[in-house]
Design a protein around this motif. Structure first.
Motif, short mmCIF file in Angstrom:
data_model
loop_
_atom_site.label_atom_id
_atom_site.label_comp_id
_atom_site.label_asym_id
_atom_site.label_seq_id
_atom_site.Cartn_x
_atom_site.Cartn_y
_atom_site.Cartn_z
N SER A 48 -0.42 6.03 -20.56
CA SER A 48 0.63 6.22 -20.85
C SER A 48 1.35 6.72 -19.49
N GLN A 49 0.30 7.48 -18.64
CA GLN A 49 0.72 8.52 -18.23
C GLN A 49 0.53 8.21 -16.45
N ILE A 50 -0.07 6.58 -16.67
CA ILE A 50 -0.41 6.09 -15.03
C ILE A 50 0.21 6.14 -14.01
N GLU A 51 0.38 6.32 -13.06
CA GLU A 51 1.49 6.09 -11.75
C GLU A 51 0.81 4.86 -11.04
N VAL A 52 2.01 4.08 -10.88
CA VAL A 52 2.23 2.76 -9.88
C VAL A 52 2.33 3.13 -8.85
N VAL A 53 1.77 2.53 -8.06
CA VAL A 53 2.54 2.71 -6.32
C VAL A 53 2.92 2.35 -6.41
N GLY A 54 2.34 0.20 -6.20
CA GLY A 54 2.78 -0.04 -5.93
C GLY A 54 1.92 -1.82 -5.57
N PHE A 55 1.96 -2.86 -5.53
CA PHE A 55 0.80 -3.65 -5.05
C PHE A 55 1.61 -4.34 -3.59
N PHE A 56 0.48 -4.88 -2.38
CA PHE A 56 0.62 -4.70 -1.37
C PHE A 56 -0.35 -5.91 -0.82
#
Length: 72
Positions: free
Chosen positions: A24-32
């Motif tokens: 639940s604490q995963i950080e999604v940096v983004g999709f590239f």
């Protein structure tokens, strides 16, 4: 299909694994759209947490998961 990549990370139970402590604490940096931009984002996230051995960031090749037959 574009070669989509996902960069995410979080705290791991053991720095030698990818066993995340709390999903639940995963950080999604983004999709590239390409590996080069994903790697740049991964390096920035990893550098930001360089002093914390229990933080781990990864690049996932989403296109390989979505269409595995394309790699063959």
């Amino acid at each position: 299909m574009s070669k989509m990549h996902l960069v995410f990370g979080g705290r791991v139970k053991d720095p030698r694994t990818l066993d995340f402590a709390d999903l639940s604490q995963i950080e999604v940096v983004g999709f590239f759209p390409d590996y080069a931009s994903a790697e740049k984002a991964w390096r920035a996230a990893a550098q930001r947490t360089v002093d914390d051995a229990e933080m781990r960031f990864v690049v996932v090749h989403m296109h390989r998961l979505l269409e595995p037959d394309l790699e063959a």
